[in-house]
Design a protein around this motif. Structure first.
Motif, PDB file in Angstrom:
ATOM      1  N   ILE A  60      40.239  47.994  55.569  1.00 49.11           N
ATOM      2  CA  ILE A  60      39.110  47.250  55.586  1.00 49.11           C
ATOM      3  C   ILE A  60      39.437  45.947  56.365  1.00 49.11           C
ATOM      4  O   ILE A  60      40.489  45.058  55.763  1.00 49.11           O
ATOM      5  CB  ILE A  60      38.559  46.878  54.090  1.00 49.11           C
ATOM      6  N   ARG A  61      38.659  45.399  57.245  1.00 49.57           N
ATOM      7  CA  ARG A  61      39.095  44.163  57.952  1.00 49.57           C
ATOM      8  C   ARG A  61      38.327  43.178  57.566  1.00 49.57           C
ATOM      9  O   ARG A  61      38.696  42.014  57.719  1.00 49.57           O
ATOM     10  CB  ARG A  61      38.678  44.706  59.503  1.00 49.57           C
ATOM     11  N   GLN A  62      36.945  43.387  57.065  1.00 51.56           N
ATOM     12  CA  GLN A  62      36.145  42.291  56.512  1.00 51.56           C
ATOM     13  C   GLN A  62      35.207  42.670  55.550  1.00 51.56           C
ATOM     14  O   GLN A  62      34.694  43.831  55.503  1.00 51.56           O
ATOM     15  CB  GLN A  62      35.343  41.667  57.754  1.00 51.56           C
ATOM     16  N   SER A  63      34.796  41.917  54.547  1.00 52.61           N
ATOM     17  CA  SER A  63      33.814  42.218  53.602  1.00 52.61           C
ATOM     18  C   SER A  63      33.147  40.889  53.279  1.00 52.61           C
ATOM     19  O   SER A  63      33.715  39.861  53.229  1.00 52.61           O
ATOM     20  CB  SER A  63      34.140  42.972  52.461  1.00 52.61           C
ATOM     21  N   ARG A  64      31.964  40.909  52.870  1.00 55.73           N
ATOM     22  CA  ARG A  64      31.192  39.771  52.239  1.00 55.73           C
ATOM     23  C   ARG A  64      30.019  40.391  51.577  1.00 55.73           C
ATOM     24  O   ARG A  64      29.208  41.355  52.094  1.00 55.73           O
ATOM     25  CB  ARG A  64      30.688  38.706  53.417  1.00 55.73           C
ATOM     26  N   ILE A  65      29.588  39.533  50.444  1.00 60.38           N
ATOM     27  CA  ILE A  65      28.288  39.729  49.921  1.00 60.38           C
ATOM     28  C   ILE A  65      27.276  39.176  50.780  1.00 60.38           C
ATOM     29  O   ILE A  65      27.155  38.081  51.192  1.00 60.38           O
ATOM     30  CB  ILE A  65      28.234  39.113  48.449  1.00 60.38           C
ATOM     31  N   LEU A  66      26.164  40.021  51.018  1.00 59.23           N
ATOM     32  CA  LEU A  66      24.917  39.664  51.709  1.00 59.23           C
ATOM     33  C   LEU A  66      23.628  39.176  50.718  1.00 59.23           C
ATOM     34  O   LEU A  66      23.070  38.418  51.020  1.00 59.23           O
ATOM     35  CB  LEU A  66      24.350  40.705  52.659  1.00 59.23           C
ATOM     36  N   ASN A  67      23.796  39.938  49.575  1.00 62.52           N
ATOM     37  CA  ASN A  67      22.752  39.507  48.625  1.00 62.52           C
ATOM     38  C   ASN A  67      22.881  40.134  47.355  1.00 62.52           C
ATOM     39  O   ASN A  67      23.733  41.197  47.289  1.00 62.52           O
ATOM     40  CB  ASN A  67      21.433  40.120  49.163  1.00 62.52           C
ATOM     41  N   GLN A  68      22.912  39.275  46.324  1.00 62.72           N
ATOM     42  CA  GLN A  68      22.827  39.903  44.868  1.00 62.72           C
ATOM     43  C   GLN A  68      21.600  40.201  44.436  1.00 62.72           C
ATOM     44  O   GLN A  68      20.737  39.358  44.140  1.00 62.72           O
ATOM     45  CB  GLN A  68      23.707  38.909  43.873  1.00 62.72           C
ATOM     46  N   ILE A  69      21.215  41.296  44.146  1.00 60.32           N
ATOM     47  CA  ILE A  69      19.933  41.968  43.724  1.00 60.32           C
ATOM     48  C   ILE A  69      19.699  41.828  42.279  1.00 60.32           C
ATOM     49  O   ILE A  69      18.574  41.314  42.133  1.00 60.32           O
ATOM     50  CB  ILE A  69      19.660  43.280  44.296  1.00 60.32           C
ATOM     51  N   ASP A  70      20.601  42.043  41.546  1.00 63.08           N
ATOM     52  CA  ASP A  70      20.533  41.823  40.170  1.00 63.08           C
ATOM     53  C   ASP A  70      21.755  41.475  39.742  1.00 63.08           C
ATOM     54  O   ASP A  70      22.997  41.673  40.559  1.00 63.08           O
ATOM     55  CB  ASP A  70      19.563  42.899  39.281  1.00 63.08           C
ATOM     56  N   PRO A  71      22.346  41.318  38.258  1.00 59.00           N
ATOM     57  CA  PRO A  71      23.625  41.215  37.802  1.00 59.00           C
ATOM     58  C   PRO A  71      24.557  42.296  38.394  1.00 59.00           C
ATOM     59  O   PRO A  71      25.881  41.861  38.302  1.00 59.00           O
ATOM     60  CB  PRO A  71      23.489  40.900  36.472  1.00 59.00           C
ATOM     61  N   HIS A  72      24.201  43.478  38.395  1.00 60.66           N
ATOM     62  CA  HIS A  72      25.020  44.576  38.788  1.00 60.66           C
ATOM     63  C   HIS A  72      24.597  45.238  40.093  1.00 60.66           C
ATOM     64  O   HIS A  72      25.296  46.292  40.339  1.00 60.66           O
ATOM     65  CB  HIS A  72      24.728  45.595  37.687  1.00 60.66           C
ATOM     66  N   THR A  73      23.960  44.793  41.149  1.00 62.54           N
ATOM     67  CA  THR A  73      23.475  45.309  42.293  1.00 62.54           C
ATOM     68  C   THR A  73      23.829  44.322  43.253  1.00 62.54           C
ATOM     69  O   THR A  73      23.271  43.481  43.224  1.00 62.54           O
ATOM     70  CB  THR A  73      22.157  46.050  42.222  1.00 62.54           C
ATOM     71  N   TYR A  74      24.446  44.742  44.550  1.00 60.20           N
ATOM     72  CA  TYR A  74      24.790  43.786  45.459  1.00 60.20           C
ATOM     73  C   TYR A  74      24.579  44.666  46.903  1.00 60.20           C
ATOM     74  O   TYR A  74      24.779  45.916  46.830  1.00 60.20           O
ATOM     75  CB  TYR A  74      26.367  43.383  45.486  1.00 60.20           C
ATOM     76  N   LEU A  75      23.949  43.954  47.855  1.00 60.25           N
ATOM     77  CA  LEU A  75      24.228  44.223  49.419  1.00 60.25           C
ATOM     78  C   LEU A  75      25.358  43.832  49.777  1.00 60.25           C
ATOM     79  O   LEU A  75      25.828  42.664  49.736  1.00 60.25           O
ATOM     80  CB  LEU A  75      23.031  44.040  50.104  1.00 60.25           C
ATOM     81  N   VAL A  76      26.382  44.720  50.373  1.00 60.05           N
ATOM     82  CA  VAL A  76      27.728  44.203  50.896  1.00 60.05           C
ATOM     83  C   VAL A  76      27.919  44.709  52.142  1.00 60.05           C
ATOM     84  O   VAL A  76      27.782  45.742  52.443  1.00 60.05           O
ATOM     85  CB  VAL A  76      28.871  44.783  49.784  1.00 60.05           C
ATOM     86  N   PHE A  77      28.324  43.954  53.239  1.00 57.74           N
ATOM     87  CA  PHE A  77      28.909  44.113  54.374  1.00 57.74           C
ATOM     88  C   PHE A  77      30.170  44.538  54.464  1.00 57.74           C
ATOM     89  O   PHE A  77      31.138  43.567  53.923  1.00 57.74           O
ATOM     90  CB  PHE A  77      28.289  42.935  55.238  1.00 57.74           C
ATOM     91  N   VAL A  78      30.599  45.592  54.945  1.00 60.16           N
ATOM     92  CA  VAL A  78      32.034  46.234  54.886  1.00 60.16           C
ATOM     93  C   VAL A  78      32.341  46.426  56.353  1.00 60.16           C
ATOM     94  O   VAL A  78      31.697  47.309  56.925  1.00 60.16           O
ATOM     95  CB  VAL A  78      32.571  47.042  54.001  1.00 60.16           C
ATOM     96  N   LYS A  79      33.273  46.015  57.284  1.00 61.37           N
ATOM     97  CA  LYS A  79      33.728  46.219  58.442  1.00 61.37           C
ATOM     98  C   LYS A  79      35.136  46.738  58.176  1.00 61.37           C
ATOM     99  O   LYS A  79      36.226  46.299  57.955  1.00 61.37           O
ATOM    100  CB  LYS A  79      33.813  45.289  59.501  1.00 61.37           C
ATOM    101  N   SER A  80      35.478  48.198  58.808  1.00 58.00           N
ATOM    102  CA  SER A  80      36.635  48.690  58.500  1.00 58.00           C
ATOM    103  C   SER A  80      36.900  49.541  59.714  1.00 58.00           C
ATOM    104  O   SER A  80      36.183  49.727  60.631  1.00 58.00           O
ATOM    105  CB  SER A  80      36.622  49.724  57.158  1.00 58.00           C
ATOM    106  N   ARG A  81      38.230  50.000  59.858  1.00 56.80           N
ATOM    107  CA  ARG A  81      38.737  50.982  60.802  1.00 56.80           C
ATOM    108  C   ARG A  81      39.419  52.205  60.302  1.00 56.80           C
ATOM    109  O   ARG A  81      40.188  51.977  59.748  1.00 56.80           O
ATOM    110  CB  ARG A  81      39.608  50.095  61.712  1.00 56.80           C
ATOM    111  N   ALA A  82      38.887  53.239  60.860  1.00 56.96           N
ATOM    112  CA  ALA A  82      39.076  54.582  60.481  1.00 56.96           C
ATOM    113  C   ALA A  82      39.937  55.117  61.330  1.00 56.96           C
ATOM    114  O   ALA A  82      39.511  55.210  62.685  1.00 56.96           O
ATOM    115  CB  ALA A  82      38.244  55.342  59.618  1.00 56.96           C
ATOM    116  N   CYS A  83      41.016  55.761  61.354  1.00 57.19           N
ATOM    117  CA  CYS A  83      41.893  56.592  62.422  1.00 57.19           C
ATOM    118  C   CYS A  83      42.175  57.915  61.899  1.00 57.19           C
ATOM    119  O   CYS A  83      42.779  57.981  60.776  1.00 57.19           O
ATOM    120  CB  CYS A  83      43.064  55.984  62.876  1.00 57.19           C
ATOM    121  N   VAL A  84      42.244  58.929  62.660  1.00 54.35           N
ATOM    122  CA  VAL A  84      42.568  60.228  62.567  1.00 54.35           C
ATOM    123  C   VAL A  84      43.397  60.532  63.996  1.00 54.35           C
ATOM    124  O   VAL A  84      42.946  60.703  65.082  1.00 54.35           O
ATOM    125  CB  VAL A  84      41.370  61.169  62.475  1.00 54.35           C
ATOM    126  N   LEU A  85      44.514  60.845  63.572  1.00 53.77           N
ATOM    127  CA  LEU A  85      45.649  60.783  64.929  1.00 53.77           C
ATOM    128  C   LEU A  85      45.568  59.593  65.648  1.00 53.77           C
ATOM    129  O   LEU A  85      45.864  58.521  65.302  1.00 53.77           O
ATOM    130  CB  LEU A  85      45.435  62.213  65.684  1.00 53.77           C
TER     131      LEU A  85
END
Length: 135
Positions: A60-85
């Protein structure tokens, strides 16, 4: 889910008890059973600290909350890097994350705001001795 094996610095010791990947009709599914040497409340706090998911692991390279919809629901941006071989791919997802209980969290990518067609994960946490079982 597997990324929790590299929780740092808050949770350092993790043991993968089981891990399997299946492929069916163009979709991969990964299942893991992981023991984390930290109490459940601490693991839950790290998992739900959406602005700092980079603490979970190097993928995981980056993450941030974009919006909190209600006390238990969020929109979250996640940037990651996945490698296979030697093949690596940068993944950018906007996820709808729902904290179902203090032991269950689900995240689903919104395809029209992500560079993946589908991504869904469910984290279930259970106390296991002095640590936490994540499955």
């Amino acid at each position: 889910m597997l990324m929790l094996a590299w929780l740092t610095p808050d949770i350092r010791a993790a043991q993968i008890r089981a891990f399997n990947v299946t492929h069916k009709r163009g979709t991969y599914q990964a299942n893991a059973d992981i023991y984390i040497a930290a109490p459940l409340p601490q693991v839950y706090l790290v998992l739900t600290d959406y602005n700092h998911l980079t603490r979970i692991g190097g993928a995981i390279r980056q993450s941030r909350i974009l919006n909190q919809i209600d006390p238990h629901t969020y929109l979250v941006f996640v940037k990651s890097r996945a490698c296979v071989l030697f093949f690596c791919h940068s993944i950018q997802e906007t996820q709808r994350v729902v904290e179902l209980t203090s032991r269950e969290v689900v995240a689903q990518a919104l395809p029209n705001q992500s560079n993946v067609k589908m991504s869904y994960s469910m984290w279930r946490l259970d106390p296991d001795g002095t640590g936490t079982r994540m499955h």
